[in-house]
Design a protein around this motif. Sequence first.
Motif, PDB file in Angstrom:
ATOM      1  N   ARG A 140      -5.843  -9.088 -11.153  1.00 23.43           N
ATOM      2  CA  ARG A 140      -6.878  -8.614 -12.061  1.00 23.43           C
ATOM      3  C   ARG A 140      -6.408  -8.695 -13.512  1.00 23.43           C
ATOM      4  NH1 ARG A 140      -9.774  -3.005 -10.748  1.00 23.43           N
ATOM      5  NH2 ARG A 140      -7.761  -2.172 -11.280  1.00 23.43           N
ATOM      6  N   LEU A 158      -8.592   6.359   0.834  1.00 26.53           N
ATOM      7  CA  LEU A 158      -7.347   6.581   0.105  1.00 26.53           C
ATOM      8  C   LEU A 158      -7.596   7.311  -1.211  1.00 26.53           C
ATOM      9  CD1 LEU A 158      -5.685   3.088   0.507  1.00 26.53           C
ATOM     10  CD2 LEU A 158      -5.006   5.174   1.652  1.00 26.53           C
ATOM     11  N   LEU A 167      -5.986  -2.241   5.459  1.00 25.11           N
ATOM     12  CA  LEU A 167      -4.902  -1.629   4.699  1.00 25.11           C
ATOM     13  C   LEU A 167      -3.611  -2.444   4.797  1.00 25.11           C
ATOM     14  CD1 LEU A 167      -5.399   2.144   5.556  1.00 25.11           C
ATOM     15  CD2 LEU A 167      -6.190   0.900   3.572  1.00 25.11           C
ATOM     16  N   ASP A 168      -3.709  -3.708   5.207  1.00 29.00           N
ATOM     17  CA  ASP A 168      -2.532  -4.542   5.421  1.00 29.00           C
ATOM     18  C   ASP A 168      -1.484  -3.812   6.245  1.00 29.00           C
ATOM     19  OD1 ASP A 168      -3.183  -6.973   4.157  1.00 29.00           O
ATOM     20  OD2 ASP A 168      -2.982  -5.989   2.227  1.00 29.00           O
ATOM     21  N   ALA A 210      -4.184  -8.084  -5.402  1.00 26.54           N
ATOM     22  CA  ALA A 210      -5.466  -7.941  -6.096  1.00 26.54           C
ATOM     23  C   ALA A 210      -5.291  -7.177  -7.399  1.00 26.54           C
ATOM     24  CB  ALA A 210      -6.465  -7.217  -5.194  1.00 26.54           C
ATOM     25  N   LEU A 249      -7.437 -14.547  -2.470  1.00 30.46           N
ATOM     26  CA  LEU A 249      -8.224 -13.755  -3.414  1.00 30.46           C
ATOM     27  C   LEU A 249      -8.991 -14.658  -4.360  1.00 30.46           C
ATOM     28  CD1 LEU A 249      -5.672 -10.940  -4.109  1.00 30.46           C
ATOM     29  CD2 LEU A 249      -7.975 -10.601  -3.235  1.00 30.46           C
ATOM     30  N   LEU A 287     -10.759  -6.860  -2.311  1.00 34.58           N
ATOM     31  CA  LEU A 287     -10.015  -6.788  -1.049  1.00 34.58           C
ATOM     32  C   LEU A 287     -10.934  -7.021   0.149  1.00 34.58           C
ATOM     33  CD1 LEU A 287      -7.732  -3.748  -1.873  1.00 34.58           C
ATOM     34  CD2 LEU A 287      -7.020  -6.101  -1.564  1.00 34.58           C
ATOM     35  N   ARG A 340     -11.532   3.277   0.778  1.00 32.40           N
ATOM     36  CA  ARG A 340     -12.171   4.368   0.025  1.00 32.40           C
ATOM     37  C   ARG A 340     -11.544   5.705   0.380  1.00 32.40           C
ATOM     38  NH1 ARG A 340     -18.291   2.070   0.507  1.00 32.40           N
ATOM     39  NH2 ARG A 340     -18.184   0.774  -1.346  1.00 32.40           N
ATOM     40  N   ASN A 377      -2.062   5.077   8.374  1.00 32.15           N
ATOM     41  CA  ASN A 377      -2.271   4.104   7.298  1.00 32.15           C
ATOM     42  C   ASN A 377      -1.454   2.841   7.502  1.00 32.15           C
ATOM     43  OD1 ASN A 377      -4.156   5.446   5.881  1.00 32.15           O
ATOM     44  ND2 ASN A 377      -2.715   6.401   4.455  1.00 32.15           N
ATOM     45  N   ARG A 378      -0.491   2.902   8.407  1.00 33.14           N
ATOM     46  CA  ARG A 378       0.391   1.742   8.585  1.00 33.14           C
ATOM     47  C   ARG A 378       0.039   0.923   9.805  1.00 33.14           C
ATOM     48  NH1 ARG A 378       6.271   4.270   8.111  1.00 33.14           N
ATOM     49  NH2 ARG A 378       6.940   2.107   8.296  1.00 33.14           N
ATOM     50  N   LEU A 408       0.804  -1.215   0.000  1.00 35.03           N
ATOM     51  CA  LEU A 408       0.000   0.000   0.000  1.00 35.03           C
ATOM     52  C   LEU A 408       0.841   1.270   0.000  1.00 35.03           C
ATOM     53  CD1 LEU A 408      -3.307   0.454   1.059  1.00 35.03           C
ATOM     54  CD2 LEU A 408      -1.928   1.681   2.687  1.00 35.03           C
ATOM     55  N   GLN A 409       1.890   1.273   0.874  1.00 34.98           N
ATOM     56  CA  GLN A 409       2.719   2.473   0.985  1.00 34.98           C
ATOM     57  C   GLN A 409       3.312   2.864  -0.361  1.00 34.98           C
ATOM     58  OE1 GLN A 409       2.871   4.181   3.799  1.00 34.98           O
ATOM     59  NE2 GLN A 409       1.531   2.632   4.666  1.00 34.98           N
ATOM     60  N   LEU A 440     -11.454  -3.233  -7.157  1.00 35.52           N
ATOM     61  CA  LEU A 440     -10.377  -3.709  -6.292  1.00 35.52           C
ATOM     62  C   LEU A 440     -10.843  -3.735  -4.839  1.00 35.52           C
ATOM     63  CD1 LEU A 440      -6.984  -2.126  -7.327  1.00 35.52           C
ATOM     64  CD2 LEU A 440      -7.613  -4.511  -7.311  1.00 35.52           C
ATOM     65  N   ASP A 467       1.298  -6.903  -0.484  1.00 31.82           N
ATOM     66  CA  ASP A 467       0.142  -7.089   0.388  1.00 31.82           C
ATOM     67  C   ASP A 467      -1.096  -7.339  -0.469  1.00 31.82           C
ATOM     68  OD1 ASP A 467      -0.586  -4.650  -0.618  1.00 31.82           O
ATOM     69  OD2 ASP A 467      -0.259  -3.527   1.234  1.00 31.82           O
ATOM     70  N   SER A 495       0.154   9.320   7.672  1.00 34.12           N
ATOM     71  CA  SER A 495       0.916   8.204   7.102  1.00 34.12           C
ATOM     72  C   SER A 495       1.118   7.106   8.138  1.00 34.12           C
ATOM     73  CB  SER A 495       2.259   8.690   6.556  1.00 34.12           C
ATOM     74  OG  SER A 495       3.177   8.834   7.602  1.00 34.12           O
ATOM     75  N   VAL A 533      -7.790   6.484  -4.206  1.00 36.15           N
ATOM     76  CA  VAL A 533      -7.189   6.074  -5.483  1.00 36.15           C
ATOM     77  C   VAL A 533      -7.575   4.651  -5.869  1.00 36.15           C
ATOM     78  CG1 VAL A 533      -5.216   7.621  -5.457  1.00 36.15           C
ATOM     79  CG2 VAL A 533      -5.073   5.443  -4.283  1.00 36.15           C
ATOM     80  N   VAL A 534      -8.113   3.897  -4.941  1.00 32.35           N
ATOM     81  CA  VAL A 534      -8.412   2.494  -5.244  1.00 32.35           C
ATOM     82  C   VAL A 534      -9.811   2.410  -5.835  1.00 32.35           C
ATOM     83  CG1 VAL A 534      -8.438   0.174  -4.290  1.00 32.35           C
ATOM     84  CG2 VAL A 534      -7.035   1.926  -3.222  1.00 32.35           C
ATOM     85  N   ASP A 535      -9.957   1.722  -7.006  1.00 36.67           N
ATOM     86  CA  ASP A 535     -11.280   1.678  -7.620  1.00 36.67           C
ATOM     87  C   ASP A 535     -12.165   0.634  -6.939  1.00 36.67           C
ATOM     88  OD1 ASP A 535     -11.080  -0.911  -9.220  1.00 36.67           O
ATOM     89  OD2 ASP A 535      -9.318   0.198  -9.905  1.00 36.67           O
ATOM     90  N   GLU A 536     -13.475   0.752  -7.200  1.00 37.15           N
ATOM     91  CA  GLU A 536     -14.457  -0.058  -6.473  1.00 37.15           C
ATOM     92  C   GLU A 536     -14.270  -1.561  -6.702  1.00 37.15           C
ATOM     93  OE1 GLU A 536     -16.795   0.415  -4.105  1.00 37.15           O
ATOM     94  OE2 GLU A 536     -15.968   2.425  -3.916  1.00 37.15           O
ATOM     95  N   LEU A 549      -0.750   4.466  -8.089  1.00 34.02           N
ATOM     96  CA  LEU A 549      -1.765   3.496  -8.477  1.00 34.02           C
ATOM     97  C   LEU A 549      -2.395   3.750  -9.849  1.00 34.02           C
ATOM     98  CD1 LEU A 549      -2.947   0.912  -7.333  1.00 34.02           C
ATOM     99  CD2 LEU A 549      -4.806   2.231  -6.410  1.00 34.02           C
TER     100      LEU A 549
END
Lengths: 380, 263
Positions: free
Chosen positions: A77, B110, B159-160, A73, A100, B121, B108, B82-83, A34-35, B117, A68, B79, B112-115, A41
Amino acid sequence: MSPRGVGSIAEPQVLETSDESGRRLIRISGAWNLQALVPRLPDLDQRLKRIRDPGEALWDLEDVLTMDHLGAALLRRSWGVSDASRIKARPEHQPLFRRLDASEPSRVSEARSTPHWWFLPSQWFMRVLGHLHGLVVLLGFLVLECLRMLAHPARAPWREIAANLYRTGAQALGITALVGFLIGVVLSYLSSNQLKMFGADLFIVNILGVSIIRELGPVLAAILVAGRSGSSMTAQIGVMRVTQELDAMSVMGIPHMSRLVLPKVIALAIGLPLLILWTNAIALLGGMVAAHAELGLSYRFFLDTLPSAVPIANLYLGVGKGVVFGVLIAVLACHYGMRIRPNTQSLGAGTTSSVVTAITIVIVVDAIFAVMFRHVGLGF
Amino acid sequence: MADPVVEISGLWTRFGPTVVHRGIDLDVRPGEVLGLVGGSGSGKTTLLRQMLGLERPWRGTVRVFGIDVNACSRAQLASVRNRWGVLFQNGALFSALSVYENIALALRELKVVDEDLIHDLVLSKLRMVGIEPQHARKTPAQLSGGMIKRIGLARALALDPELVFLDEPTAGLDPDRSESFVKLIQELRRELHLSVVMVTHDLDTLVSLSDRVAVLCEQRLLAVGPLREITEIDHPFVSNFFRGERGQRALEVLEDLQRLMPI
């Protein structure tokens, strides 16, 4: 340095080549967590989409430093099914793909089922019916509780009544005084200007007296109390539902009605008429001050004329309305409080409905009173 | 030795006249599970909240990933946040959101991640904690306590994170679920190099998960070390906690384990 530490520095890479036999080979390297991914992305997603693997290319993930679920994922895809023969991942990353893959067949639909618009009126009707039913049940219980209280006055929840009276009545003295005084001043000032044109200065006492004692005082105090105490009663009972305190009371054999609802209703039925008297007095004081300044009316004259200008029936009517308003506000607040579901949204919605309904009902009932008692206390 | 993930130094806590912590120094090493034990009222949860930046210590500093959580910029704090992932004692799921939305929320945020993905997840996280996809649409009020806890963990892991805080993770779970919870944490450690700070009263969980145990007692940190060393300390709290009847049983299991797998 930990592997994660190194990973968060290394950029995620996608490299398209071919192996010795000419087969397409896609090398993935760097950090796929993620980081590292979040800032890049959109770019990476575009690159992976452009690769368009129909199911024949080889994927080499051996150089991936760290990965991660987001990275897995994202990669997964672009190749669809994780076929072990063409996807080489490090052993520690394989469980990510396995997990997954395993959750793939189940899809969760995002949309909530919404009924056809045709059903909306009937739903609305059922909801209103539900509220009416709840209110009737609540009132019935209240009457029974009151009778029981009259039968055994010693067992009545006096402490709770006193505490509620203090919170809803005594603590509201400041705000009702402020609002009442200002309304009195404004009303008096505006009326004085009009009356001066007709030379009917003296009638200011009648106008202020009747309008404040009969209408404005009771309604103002009721609306302030509905907003102040109605909301807090609903929220209190609602939070007790959320935290299971209501259930705890039930299992201890303490009925909600006699300990929660009844004291609130009685306290408001006593407290609101008293608040109305207080609001009336302060509003008249404000009116008197403004009349003195605007028309030069002496305080003494104002106070002497008031009893003859305003029939005493108006005061009884105003205070009587206060009792009814107090009961209504408390009953509605408790009713909405009891209906709150154990979640935060319901708590907010319930409190809003309680206040809005209480204020609306106060105004509607006031109008009914005005029609019913149109021949009382107006001197004709 | 790698830098500690969490570094507490000279920490004092005071609520009015009551002093809760007197000069606590504690490190959490990367990849370890640190169990935090102590009697009730010994300030375990307060210490946890201070590590999370929810409460400010009276004196001393708390550094997470090398950043002082009480004196850093908003960006730095974001930051850090998020960790890490946090499992609260009662789950603290957002009651107005469904299970799915609860887990998707951090992803959400974040932006930038689309629905698509997010969907993959969320489902994999649900699977990880053993929740069937048909529960994803339910709201927290419709779930049992054990499910809330597992979904809370799924949300903490959304967020792992590198660091997970668990407040009483197995309280309220049946023994079978506790065991699978413990297995789950062990598995995640292997896969994700997870560091864990865990407040628990459950000796079985403590025995099977923790690499090191920190004992809070009488406003101080009594001892930090592997469970074996801790149990040998001569102190009334320790002997009550570990050498009571329940403690004995759990420790027998530990000894059996160590015979099987000598360290």
